[in-house]
Motif scaffolding. Structure first.
Motif, PDB file in Angstrom:
ATOM      1  N   ARG A 237       0.802  -1.221   0.000  1.00  0.00           N
ATOM      2  CA  ARG A 237       0.000   0.000   0.000  1.00  0.00           C
ATOM      3  C   ARG A 237       0.835   1.272   0.000  1.00  0.00           C
ATOM      4  O   ARG A 237       0.606   2.194   0.770  1.00  0.00           O
ATOM      5  CB  ARG A 237      -0.977   0.006   1.180  1.00  0.00           C
ATOM      6  CG  ARG A 237      -1.970  -1.150   1.146  1.00  0.00           C
ATOM      7  CD  ARG A 237      -2.816  -1.178   2.399  1.00  0.00           C
ATOM      8  NE  ARG A 237      -3.661   0.001   2.490  1.00  0.00           N
ATOM      9  CZ  ARG A 237      -4.874   0.095   1.951  1.00  0.00           C
ATOM     10  NH1 ARG A 237      -5.383  -0.924   1.283  1.00  0.00           N
ATOM     11  NH2 ARG A 237      -5.580   1.194   2.094  1.00  0.00           N
ATOM     12  N   ASN A 239       1.840   4.742  -1.863  1.00  0.00           N
ATOM     13  CA  ASN A 239       1.200   5.685  -2.775  1.00  0.00           C
ATOM     14  C   ASN A 239       2.098   5.925  -3.982  1.00  0.00           C
ATOM     15  O   ASN A 239       3.285   6.239  -3.829  1.00  0.00           O
ATOM     16  CB  ASN A 239       0.919   7.015  -2.073  1.00  0.00           C
ATOM     17  CG  ASN A 239      -0.093   6.869  -0.940  1.00  0.00           C
ATOM     18  OD1 ASN A 239      -1.042   6.097  -1.053  1.00  0.00           O
ATOM     19  ND2 ASN A 239       0.115   7.585   0.147  1.00  0.00           N
ATOM     20  N   ILE A 267     -12.197   0.099  -4.084  1.00  0.00           N
ATOM     21  CA  ILE A 267     -11.445   1.063  -4.882  1.00  0.00           C
ATOM     22  C   ILE A 267     -12.426   2.039  -5.525  1.00  0.00           C
ATOM     23  O   ILE A 267     -13.445   1.631  -6.080  1.00  0.00           O
ATOM     24  CB  ILE A 267     -10.626   0.353  -5.984  1.00  0.00           C
ATOM     25  CG1 ILE A 267      -9.747  -0.740  -5.381  1.00  0.00           C
ATOM     26  CG2 ILE A 267      -9.776   1.352  -6.758  1.00  0.00           C
ATOM     27  CD1 ILE A 267      -9.151  -1.673  -6.418  1.00  0.00           C
ATOM     28  N   ARG A 315      -8.723   2.527  -1.370  1.00  0.00           N
ATOM     29  CA  ARG A 315      -7.773   3.220  -2.252  1.00  0.00           C
ATOM     30  C   ARG A 315      -8.557   4.132  -3.183  1.00  0.00           C
ATOM     31  O   ARG A 315      -9.651   3.796  -3.627  1.00  0.00           O
ATOM     32  CB  ARG A 315      -6.956   2.235  -3.097  1.00  0.00           C
ATOM     33  CG  ARG A 315      -6.153   1.219  -2.293  1.00  0.00           C
ATOM     34  CD  ARG A 315      -5.309   0.386  -3.220  1.00  0.00           C
ATOM     35  NE  ARG A 315      -4.755  -0.792  -2.562  1.00  0.00           N
ATOM     36  CZ  ARG A 315      -3.483  -1.168  -2.616  1.00  0.00           C
ATOM     37  NH1 ARG A 315      -2.623  -0.454  -3.330  1.00  0.00           N
ATOM     38  NH2 ARG A 315      -3.051  -2.244  -1.997  1.00  0.00           N
ATOM     39  N   HIS A 337      -5.726   6.747   3.258  1.00  0.00           N
ATOM     40  CA  HIS A 337      -6.038   6.035   2.019  1.00  0.00           C
ATOM     41  C   HIS A 337      -4.750   5.593   1.338  1.00  0.00           C
ATOM     42  O   HIS A 337      -4.460   5.954   0.193  1.00  0.00           O
ATOM     43  CB  HIS A 337      -6.888   6.918   1.095  1.00  0.00           C
ATOM     44  CG  HIS A 337      -8.169   7.354   1.724  1.00  0.00           C
ATOM     45  ND1 HIS A 337      -8.296   8.528   2.436  1.00  0.00           N
ATOM     46  CD2 HIS A 337      -9.388   6.750   1.778  1.00  0.00           C
ATOM     47  CE1 HIS A 337      -9.528   8.631   2.892  1.00  0.00           C
ATOM     48  NE2 HIS A 337     -10.216   7.580   2.502  1.00  0.00           N
ATOM     49  N   GLY A 339      -1.945   3.416  -0.540  1.00  0.00           N
ATOM     50  CA  GLY A 339      -2.054   2.576  -1.719  1.00  0.00           C
ATOM     51  C   GLY A 339      -2.769   3.254  -2.863  1.00  0.00           C
ATOM     52  O   GLY A 339      -3.097   2.615  -3.863  1.00  0.00           O
ATOM     53  N   SER A 340      -3.019   4.567  -2.730  1.00  0.00           N
ATOM     54  CA  SER A 340      -3.679   5.303  -3.803  1.00  0.00           C
ATOM     55  C   SER A 340      -2.702   5.567  -4.945  1.00  0.00           C
ATOM     56  O   SER A 340      -1.484   5.575  -4.752  1.00  0.00           O
ATOM     57  CB  SER A 340      -4.253   6.622  -3.275  1.00  0.00           C
ATOM     58  OG  SER A 340      -5.276   6.364  -2.326  1.00  0.00           O
TER      59      SER A 340
END
Length: 465
Positions: A237, A239, A267, A315, A337, A339-340
């Motif tokens: 995860r 970003n 998601i 995400r 959030h 892992g975006s």
């Protein structure tokens, strides 16, 4: 017993066998299209097709078409086209008749001269510069094709057909638009007076077969070692910001990386024109909306990012950040959030971070440059740079980690890069992927998720092509 369909304006009934086919000929209609089109290039062929199409519209009830399958429509339209040819006493061989029927069907049900190009899986881009000037991109290289529209009105009608299908509009008051085709292909159109030499249409096709990481490795876009690192940072995860120029493969890589996301995660995707093809089951897709004729009702990417925060996402994936939504995206990344992912237009990882800083200024939020950089450094963990080489191949040329702040500067370290060695006799770019010898800091975070990577993946100078 034959099935009866009534689509003729005259009220007469056409009797067509449901399991029948197009009129007998010496080849399939779509295959013969190329033969017939090549043999009859010129004004006569275009004029004949337009004449048949106009006569066809007089003979059929368009509203009845919605009640029939495409196969049923093809059967009946083929009969009517042959009747019109007989009425006009046009002498065509079987191959030419099949080709004409196919083109008329494309005009009636599809996008006219663009249909054969859309069906060709080797074509990745279709570029229309005026009604009689069509280019395609095949295997990364541009070439001109003989396809053309009858006139500017014909091209405009096809553009209107595309944009109206997704609730968009294009006219003199709003002379450019982003849209998409039913298969997800991205479309941009711009018309006079902004387009001086006639309407321009650009279509970025989506591959019908999804491209995953394994295929990217096979294509030479990245190495197996890099794929292992990308898998680890996605599962843990981190970003990710994917940077690159137009047509460099940013969205393709983002789609491929999504295959590593746990199917139990929720998601939310946000795009100007929906084109992401994520491979998870639990995906909520959001798309912006342009203003209506009164200039009201616009929904921007920034509005959707704010709304997505209330949708309990694990995400958030923004197709591309272009303006003030970058600030809200960074806020989301900094508030749980993890892992975006998002993409950005930039020529290098450092340029990508500089553009993010500029976009924060476009949000209207009063924030100092140092505070903006601090937000970026804490939100973005990895920057991936992709590029389309001069030989048309798309490659991942840099994988860098953001390590924090040092004074006023965001610090980064490059983990992998593509080193160009030269060009072959055929013009292909010759090079290899290599590790820089730096172990990424996110390995400690990955270990908390039970992910262990061998130190051999990061041996300095190791050729990993």
């Amino acid at each position: 017993m034959p099935t009866q369909w009534k689509i003729r304006n005259s009220g007469t009934t056409a009797s067509v066998q449901e399991n029948g086919g197009l009129p007998p000929g010496d080849g399939d209609g779509l295959a013969a299209l190329a033969v017939g089109g090549a043999a009859e290039t010129g004004e006569r062929w275009l004029g004949l097709k337009v004449s048949i199409h106009r006569s066809l519209l007089d003979k059929i009830n368009l509203s009845a078409l919605d009640q029939l399958s495409r196969q049923q429509i093809e059967h009946e339209i083929a009969d009517i086209v042959l009747e019109i040819l007989d009425e006009q006493r046009e002498v065509l061989n079987a191959s030419e008749r099949q080709a004409l029927i196919a083109e008329v069907l494309d005009e009636l049900l599809g996008l006219g001269p663009l249909e054969p190009l859309l069906k060709d899986e080797t074509i990745t881009d279709i570029l229309v510069n005026g009604y009689n000037n069509v280019f395609i991109e095949r295997h990364g290289l541009l070439e001109r094709v003989p396809a053309s529209f009858q006139d500017e009105k014909h091209l405009l009608r096809i553009i209107q057909k595309i944009v109206s299908a997704v609730g968009r509009r294009i006219d003199e008051s709003s002379p450019y638009v982003d849209a998409r085709l039913p298969d997800g292909s991205r479309v941009n159109a711009i018309i006079p007076p902004l387009a001086i030499d006639g309407s321009s249409l650009s279509i970025r096709k989506f591959a019908k077969k999804r491209i995953d990481i394994a295929k990217l490795i096979k294509f030479g876009s990245l190495s197996e070692s890099m794929a292992q690192v990308i898998e680890a940072m996605t599962l843990s995860r981190r970003n990710v910001l994917i940077s690159g120029g137009t047509g460099s493969g940013k969205t393709t890589l983002l789609n491929a990386m999504s295959s590593y996301i746990d199917h139990r995660e929720r998601i939310v995707t946000i795009e100007d024109s929906a084109e992401l093809q994520l491979q998870q089951e639990h995906v909520v897709r959001l798309e912006t909306r342009p203003p209506n004729l009164e200039g009201k009702g616009e929904v921007s990417q920034r509005d959707l990012v704010k709304n997505a925060l209330r949708m309990r996402p694990d995400r958030i994936i923004v197709g591309e950040v272009r303006a003030g939504e970058a600030f809200d995206m960074l806020q989301a990344m900094n508030t749980g959030h993890d892992g975006s992912m998002t993409t950005i237009h930039a020529n290098s990882p450092r340029d990508a971070l500089a553009r993010l800083e500029q976009m924060i200024g476009m949000s209207g939020v009063e924030i100092s440059p140092r505070a903006a950089r601090s937000q970026i450094a804490s939100a973005i963990n990895v920057v991936i740079q992709v590029s389309r080489m001069v030989d048309g191949h798309r490659r991942l040329i840099s994988l860098s980690e953001v390590t924090g702040m040092e004074g006023e500067t965001i610090t980064m370290q490059e983990i992998y890069r593509f080193k160009i060695e030269g060009r072959s006799e055929s013009g292909a770019v010759v090079g290899h992927f290599e590790a820089t010898g730096i172990r990424p800091k996110f390995l400690t975070h990955a270990a908390e998720y039970g992910i262990e990577l061998s130190s051999e993946l990061f041996r300095p100078g190791k050729v990993v092509a």
